[in-house]
Motif scaffolding. Structure first.
Motif, mmCIF file in Angstrom:
data_model
loop_
_atom_site.group_PDB
_atom_site.id
_atom_site.type_symbol
_atom_site.label_atom_id
_atom_site.label_comp_id
_atom_site.label_asym_id
_atom_site.label_seq_id
_atom_site.Cartn_x
_atom_site.Cartn_y
_atom_site.Cartn_z
ATOM 1 N N ILE A 315 31.949 -109.201 6.876
ATOM 2 C CA ILE A 315 32.900 -110.310 7.098
ATOM 3 C C ILE A 315 32.486 -111.521 6.267
ATOM 4 N N ASN A 316 31.170 -111.809 6.296
ATOM 5 C CA ASN A 316 30.636 -112.945 5.545
ATOM 6 C C ASN A 316 30.993 -112.823 4.050
ATOM 7 N N VAL A 317 30.703 -111.648 3.474
ATOM 8 C CA VAL A 317 30.959 -111.464 2.039
ATOM 9 C C VAL A 317 32.463 -111.492 1.753
ATOM 10 N N PHE A 318 33.242 -110.897 2.632
ATOM 11 C CA PHE A 318 34.698 -110.871 2.444
ATOM 12 C C PHE A 318 35.256 -112.306 2.415
ATOM 13 N N ILE A 319 34.801 -113.141 3.363
ATOM 14 C CA ILE A 319 35.293 -114.531 3.404
ATOM 15 C C ILE A 319 34.836 -115.286 2.157
ATOM 16 N N LEU A 320 33.571 -115.063 1.781
ATOM 17 C CA LEU A 320 33.046 -115.696 0.555
ATOM 18 C C LEU A 320 33.942 -115.336 -0.636
ATOM 19 N N ILE A 325 38.173 -117.024 -4.460
ATOM 20 C CA ILE A 325 39.387 -116.703 -5.224
ATOM 21 C C ILE A 325 40.380 -117.866 -5.176
ATOM 22 N N ILE A 326 40.483 -118.509 -3.988
ATOM 23 C CA ILE A 326 41.449 -119.629 -3.922
ATOM 24 C C ILE A 326 40.810 -120.965 -4.353
ATOM 25 N N GLY A 327 39.641 -120.877 -4.994
ATOM 26 C CA GLY A 327 39.097 -122.058 -5.668
ATOM 27 C C GLY A 327 38.098 -122.877 -4.870
ATOM 28 N N ILE A 328 37.681 -122.361 -3.706
ATOM 29 C CA ILE A 328 36.697 -123.121 -2.930
ATOM 30 C C ILE A 328 35.299 -122.834 -3.494
ATOM 31 N N ASN A 329 34.483 -123.866 -3.570
ATOM 32 C CA ASN A 329 33.128 -123.722 -4.096
ATOM 33 C C ASN A 329 32.380 -122.624 -3.337
ATOM 34 N N TYR A 330 31.628 -121.781 -4.066
ATOM 35 C CA TYR A 330 31.042 -120.596 -3.443
ATOM 36 C C TYR A 330 30.024 -120.934 -2.342
ATOM 37 N N LEU A 331 29.349 -122.104 -2.478
ATOM 38 C CA LEU A 331 28.368 -122.461 -1.436
ATOM 39 C C LEU A 331 29.088 -122.834 -0.129
ATOM 40 N N LEU A 332 30.166 -123.603 -0.272
ATOM 41 C CA LEU A 332 30.960 -123.970 0.910
ATOM 42 C C LEU A 332 31.599 -122.707 1.508
ATOM 43 N N ALA A 333 32.133 -121.862 0.612
ATOM 44 C CA ALA A 333 32.767 -120.621 1.079
ATOM 45 C C ALA A 333 31.764 -119.770 1.863
ATOM 46 N N ASN A 334 30.534 -119.745 1.381
ATOM 47 C CA ASN A 334 29.499 -118.955 2.072
ATOM 48 C C ASN A 334 29.181 -119.534 3.442
ATOM 49 N N LEU A 335 29.155 -120.874 3.491
ATOM 50 C CA LEU A 335 28.883 -121.536 4.777
ATOM 51 C C LEU A 335 29.955 -121.168 5.809
ATOM 52 N N ILE A 336 31.211 -121.183 5.361
ATOM 53 C CA ILE A 336 32.307 -120.809 6.268
ATOM 54 C C ILE A 336 32.141 -119.337 6.682
ATOM 55 N N GLY A 337 31.769 -118.514 5.696
ATOM 56 C CA GLY A 337 31.539 -117.086 5.980
ATOM 57 C C GLY A 337 30.439 -116.899 7.019
ATOM 58 N N ILE A 338 29.349 -117.664 6.854
ATOM 59 C CA ILE A 338 28.224 -117.554 7.811
ATOM 60 C C ILE A 338 28.691 -117.961 9.208
ATOM 61 N N PHE A 339 29.486 -119.033 9.271
ATOM 62 C CA PHE A 339 29.958 -119.524 10.569
ATOM 63 C C PHE A 339 30.790 -118.453 11.285
ATOM 64 N N VAL A 340 31.757 -117.873 10.563
ATOM 65 C CA VAL A 340 32.622 -116.859 11.188
ATOM 66 C C VAL A 340 31.788 -115.624 11.563
ATOM 67 N N ALA A 341 30.870 -115.242 10.683
ATOM 68 C CA ALA A 341 30.046 -114.059 10.961
ATOM 69 C C ALA A 341 29.165 -114.296 12.193
#
Ligand SMILES: Nc1nc2c(ncn2[C@@H]2O[C@H](COP(=O)(O)OP(=O)(O)OP(=O)(O)O)[C@@H](O)[C@H]2O)c(=O)[nH]1
Ligand SMILES: [Mg+2]
Length: 356
Positions: A315-320, A325-341
């Motif tokens: 889930i984390n990698v999928f959200i990242l 893809i929609i242009g969010i910085n990869y570090l922020l995207a990863n943080l969101i991924g970690i939160f959901v995971a």
């Protein structure tokens, strides 16, 4: 049936439904048990006056024992709590005043309560006409109830407003509900053992207007937040987060030691470090966070925790991936991924690995 019942109906501008609800309750219960009706009313127009007149006329003609209680300014749940003091019987039924809760269900629910010696019998809604937004909100709400309210996971519809119960389950209980979901408050705080559900079709309201809106949903979530604080479910989430943070340290430490001192290729080191951190997280959660919920075999729990963590990583990698893809910085995207995971791992931990 011998036991009489106090029927509490919260109402807000429901004058148009009154006669029909009285008639249907009378028809359903007249050869079944004694009853009294308490209308917990927060109408803010002429409705209350009209209700009092209907009760006078109708009561005379049909011998219905009913009263309307002035709950001006009270929300649905608090109006019901006020009414509990006026009810004279040991069994209480709560139902809406817009006929979405069919009075014809009452005899069956009361019979179940008595014959099966239950403490609460819930009318579980089969909803047909909920909008997509209401369906989603309701699903998220129910999941959070399962997470935060003990003993609720087996209940199909903890958010229902249609239920009967024995008043004694509220002895020495201080209820502090907010909004519409008084049943959730009762499930969290009351002293009960057996809950049974009876399904029914939740029809559209007959007349009057809905008081449900997104603000009501927001209030329901705030109420749940208060419940979690009160019943220490928060502490559990905090412990889970501390264990999670310790896992990061173990992961980083192992990666460093295996790569630098054991000269293992860093990607292999990482795989070992991830597994070691999962195991250490599992052990800490098993002996600390969920020490009172250790049911079944240790290794089965460990296997389930492992699976849930692997799925959480996907889930984390999928959200990242999707967010970058929609242009969010990869570090922020990863943080969101970690939160959901993390949320996913927590939910599966509470509801599956260390099932209450
Ligand atoms: N006393 C009191 N009763 C309320 C209040 N808000 C709603 N009610 C009553 O509580 C019951 C449930 O409210 P509804 O507006 O039907 O909410 P709902 O059933 O979730 O929404 P719909 O499916 O759209 O009808 C009805 O009998 C309302 O009249 C309130 O603030 N105070
Ligand atoms: Mg309604």
């Amino acid at each position: 049936m011998d036991s009489p019942v106090s029927i509490i109906i919260p109402t807000k501008n429901e004058g148009g439904n009154l006669e029909e609800i009285f008639l249907r309750i009378k028809k359903a219960l007249e050869n079944f048990c004694d009853y009294e009706i308490i209308l917990a009313d927060s109408s803010n127009d002429e409705t209350r006056k009209f209700m009092e007149e209907v009760i006078k006329e109708f009561g005379k003609e049909h011998k219905i024992k009913a009263m309307v209680l002035d709950c001006n300014g009270d929300d649905l749940s608090n109006a019901i709590i006020q009414s509990l003091n006026y009810g004279t019987y040991d069994i209480v039924a709560i139902m809406d005043g817009d006929l979405q809760h069919p009075p014809e269900m009452l005899p069956e629910m009361l019979k179940i309560l008595e014959k099966q010696n239950a403490d609460i019998v819930i009318g579980s809604r089969i909803t047909k006409n909920f909008s997509i937004v209401r369906t989603i909100v309701s699903g998220v709400y129910r999941s959070l109830v399962y997470l935060f309210v003990k003993n609720s996971t087996k209940i199909r519809d903890p958010g229902s407003g249609f239920f009967v119960f024995r008043k004694k389950i509220l002895e020495n209980v201080s209820l502090k509900p907010l909004g519409f979901k008084i049943l959730v408050e009762i499930l969290d705080k009351a002293h009960y053992e057996k809950v049974i559900e009876k399904r029914f079709i939740f029809e559209d309201r007959k007349s009057g207007t809905s008081k449900f809106n997104l603000n009501q949903s927001y209030i329901s979530f705030i109420h749940l937040f208060h419940i979690a604080k009160h019943n220490k479910e928060y502490d559990r989430f905090l412990k889970f987060s501390i264990v999670g943070a310790s896992g990061i340290i173990i992961n980083m430490g192992c990666l460093y030691i295996l790569t630098e001192f054991f000269k293992i290729f860093y990607l292999f080191s990482s795989a070992i470090a991830i597994e070691l951190s999962i195991i250490s997280n599992f052990i800490l959660n098993d002996i600390w966070t969920f020490k009172n919920e250790r049911n079944g075999n240790f290794f089965v729990r460990m296997g389930k925790f492992n699976l849930s963590r692997i799925f959480a990583s996907v889930i984390n990698v999928f959200i990242l991936f999707m967010l970058t893809i929609i242009g969010i910085n990869y570090l922020l995207a990863n943080l969101i991924g970690i939160f959901v995971a993390t949320l996913f791992t927590y939910v599966t931990s509470v509801l599956w690995v260390w099932k209450r």
